[in-house]
Design an enzyme around this catalytic site. Sequence first.
Site, PDB file in Angstrom:
ATOM      1  N   THR A  74      64.975  27.285  55.897  1.00 17.35           N
ATOM      2  CA  THR A  74      64.529  26.054  55.224  1.00 17.35           C
ATOM      3  C   THR A  74      64.901  26.097  53.743  1.00 17.35           C
ATOM      4  O   THR A  74      65.438  25.127  53.200  1.00 17.35           O
ATOM      5  CB  THR A  74      62.994  25.908  55.385  1.00 17.35           C
ATOM      6  OG1 THR A  74      62.704  25.728  56.773  1.00 17.35           O
ATOM      7  CG2 THR A  74      62.441  24.748  54.581  1.00 17.35           C
ATOM      8  N   ASN A 153      68.763  22.226  67.337  1.00 20.67           N
ATOM      9  CA  ASN A 153      67.717  23.154  67.773  1.00 20.67           C
ATOM     10  C   ASN A 153      66.911  22.652  68.961  1.00 20.67           C
ATOM     11  O   ASN A 153      66.218  23.428  69.605  1.00 20.67           O
ATOM     12  CB  ASN A 153      66.767  23.456  66.600  1.00 20.67           C
ATOM     13  CG  ASN A 153      66.328  22.208  65.875  1.00 20.67           C
ATOM     14  OD1 ASN A 153      67.149  21.451  65.369  1.00 20.67           O
ATOM     15  ND2 ASN A 153      65.040  21.966  65.839  1.00 20.67           N
ATOM     16  N   GLN A 183      70.904  27.788  64.015  1.00 24.00           N
ATOM     17  CA  GLN A 183      70.917  27.973  65.481  1.00 24.00           C
ATOM     18  C   GLN A 183      72.297  28.365  66.009  1.00 24.00           C
ATOM     19  O   GLN A 183      72.451  28.607  67.208  1.00 24.00           O
ATOM     20  CB  GLN A 183      70.450  26.698  66.197  1.00 24.00           C
ATOM     21  CG  GLN A 183      69.013  26.303  65.912  1.00 24.00           C
ATOM     22  CD  GLN A 183      67.986  27.228  66.553  1.00 24.00           C
ATOM     23  OE1 GLN A 183      68.302  28.089  67.386  1.00 24.00           O
ATOM     24  NE2 GLN A 183      66.732  27.063  66.171  1.00 24.00           N
ATOM     25  N   SER A 203      69.283  32.072  59.075  1.00 23.82           N
ATOM     26  CA  SER A 203      67.886  32.520  59.116  1.00 23.82           C
ATOM     27  C   SER A 203      67.788  33.783  59.964  1.00 23.82           C
ATOM     28  O   SER A 203      68.378  33.855  61.048  1.00 23.82           O
ATOM     29  CB  SER A 203      67.015  31.415  59.706  1.00 23.82           C
ATOM     30  OG  SER A 203      65.692  31.868  59.813  1.00 23.82           O
ATOM     31  N   HIS A 205      65.062  35.233  61.482  1.00 29.82           N
ATOM     32  CA  HIS A 205      64.170  35.386  62.647  1.00 29.82           C
ATOM     33  C   HIS A 205      64.691  34.726  63.919  1.00 29.82           C
ATOM     34  O   HIS A 205      64.062  34.815  64.959  1.00 29.82           O
ATOM     35  CB  HIS A 205      62.744  34.922  62.313  1.00 29.82           C
ATOM     36  CG  HIS A 205      62.561  33.438  62.176  1.00 29.82           C
ATOM     37  ND1 HIS A 205      61.867  32.690  63.091  1.00 29.82           N
ATOM     38  CD2 HIS A 205      62.969  32.566  61.224  1.00 29.82           C
ATOM     39  CE1 HIS A 205      61.845  31.422  62.705  1.00 29.82           C
ATOM     40  NE2 HIS A 205      62.506  31.326  61.573  1.00 29.82           N
ATOM     41  N   THR A 245      61.708  38.254  42.802  1.00 27.68           N
ATOM     42  CA  THR A 245      62.061  39.589  43.284  1.00 27.68           C
ATOM     43  C   THR A 245      62.378  39.530  44.775  1.00 27.68           C
ATOM     44  O   THR A 245      61.639  38.924  45.549  1.00 27.68           O
ATOM     45  CB  THR A 245      60.900  40.561  42.997  1.00 27.68           C
ATOM     46  OG1 THR A 245      60.668  40.535  41.593  1.00 27.68           O
ATOM     47  CG2 THR A 245      61.229  41.975  43.439  1.00 27.68           C
ATOM     48  N   CYS A 331      58.714  23.545  64.526  1.00 30.85           N
ATOM     49  CA  CYS A 331      58.237  22.892  63.306  1.00 30.85           C
ATOM     50  C   CYS A 331      57.634  21.528  63.600  1.00 30.85           C
ATOM     51  O   CYS A 331      56.775  21.062  62.889  1.00 30.85           O
ATOM     52  CB  CYS A 331      59.382  22.697  62.320  1.00 30.85           C
ATOM     53  SG  CYS A 331      60.528  24.029  62.363  1.00 30.85           S
TER      54      CYS A 331
HETATM   55  N1  PLP Z   1      67.611  24.679  60.721  1.00 29.21           N
HETATM   56  C1  PLP Z   1      67.492  24.694  62.055  1.00 29.21           C
HETATM   57  C2  PLP Z   1      68.547  24.066  62.883  1.00 29.21           C
HETATM   58  C3  PLP Z   1      66.392  25.319  62.655  1.00 29.21           C
HETATM   59  O1  PLP Z   1      66.284  25.343  63.985  1.00 29.21           O
HETATM   60  C4  PLP Z   1      65.405  25.914  61.822  1.00 29.21           C
HETATM   61  C5  PLP Z   1      64.209  26.542  62.417  1.00 29.21           C
HETATM   62  O2  PLP Z   1      63.840  26.292  63.539  1.00 29.21           O
HETATM   63  C6  PLP Z   1      65.592  25.886  60.442  1.00 29.21           C
HETATM   64  C7  PLP Z   1      66.699  25.253  59.920  1.00 29.21           C
HETATM   65  C8  PLP Z   1      64.596  26.516  59.508  1.00 29.21           C
HETATM   66  O3  PLP Z   1      64.665  27.922  59.542  1.00 29.21           O
HETATM   67  P1  PLP Z   1      63.409  28.794  59.033  1.00 29.21           P
HETATM   68  O4  PLP Z   1      62.427  28.827  60.162  1.00 29.21           O
HETATM   69  O5  PLP Z   1      63.981  30.147  58.739  1.00 29.21           O
HETATM   70  O6  PLP Z   1      62.883  28.126  57.829  1.00 29.21           O
END
Ligand code: PLP
Length: 388
Positions: A74, A153, A183, A203, A205, A245, A331
């Site tokens: 994000t 996603n 993704q 990202s 995770h 940091t 989300c």
């Molecule tokens: N962009 C896409 C296409 C995503 O699927 C996601 C999270 O599901 C994000 C951005 C945001 O990533 P983060 O969870 O690391 O903020």
Amino acid sequence: MKEIYLDNSATTSLCEGAIEAMEHAMRVYGNPSSLHTLGHEAQKLVDTARDSIGAALGVRMMKPEELIFTSCGTEANNLAIFGVAYAKSRRVANKIITTDSEHPSVEKVLQMLETDGFEVIRIGTRGGVLNFEQLEKVLDDRVLLVTMMMVNNETGAAYDLARVFKLAKERCPSVVTHCDAVQGFLKLRFSPAAIGADLVSLSSHKIHGPKGVGALYVSREILKQKKLVPRLLGGGQEFGFRSGTENVIGIAGFGAAVRQTGRGLDDKIQKIAALREYALLKLSSLDVTLNVPLDLCAPHILNFTLPKIKSETMLHYLSGERIYVSSGSACSSHSHMPSPTLLAFGLSPSDAENSIRVSLSEYNTEEEIDRFVECLKGGLNVLVRVRR
Ligand code: PLP
């Protein structure tokens, strides 16, 4: 009863490599900005992770400043879009091109820029296919930024960004191209140069690394031309683009996850894609509607609509069986509005509310899919009866 995790687009389990790297990093407590030995030790962990991610992205001879660590995908998207928008005088170019089904970390940033005078044009993605006819019509020399996701996603639709970005640069040589590859990273083979992306968001995770760490790739050209300004100001860490940091433990875990997940990647992608096909085949014998993109798609995501059963109801039923899927992106799953992405795909509001996303990882198996489909079948019987 063993748990079956089929929600890998929401997040993934930590891989062993990431756990080990973080256990080690927890004992390296220096601040990477400190000039003494402890600082250097921490900086070394950050540098190693940066090199691993650069190599996985296929960036040759990457300069450190080409990869900025952030707190998540994000933040990488926010930095890319706000950073480009405010680096440039709006009088020259103020048009931003995107799609109608971006992640909220892109869409909401663009909504804010709209209130600030930028013009945002959203290209349709009906059936998971990018409308190139519409794109051709809106690309001109007033375009400041093209920002598009690599893989959706919620539906798994993948877009031909190499074609989009090439077209954009032909029509508007000064344009900046940004790809939200959260993704797509380690699911599809690409490099920023091969697709013509100046900026790429990642990202940790989503690829078996820890939560709370992401990165933005920034091309040398963008650095040279100063086309990106920071959002977080302070001590000037991350080459001035992201003060604060560094999350050394998270970054070390991210780097290790990239190394482990990236090992034997072609075979892993093939395995996941075959598992998706297997799941689609099994699901096609049930009373559900498959929402399969009509053109390109990612290997790990599939979506389907239940017959008049709210996805949330089915999600809870499956959760009782220790099977974990999603009713939309993590989300937006707390929102009670139908998913804008599924509406853009072409689903009716009620079908969008009855849709389930399954997202796979290299750790899933055919046996898990068998049990999932069996339980889903049971759920369809029970819940349809309850509805009557
Ligand atoms: N962009 C896409 C296409 C995503 O699927 C996601 C999270 O599901 C994000 C951005 C945001 O990533 P983060 O969870 O690391 O903020």
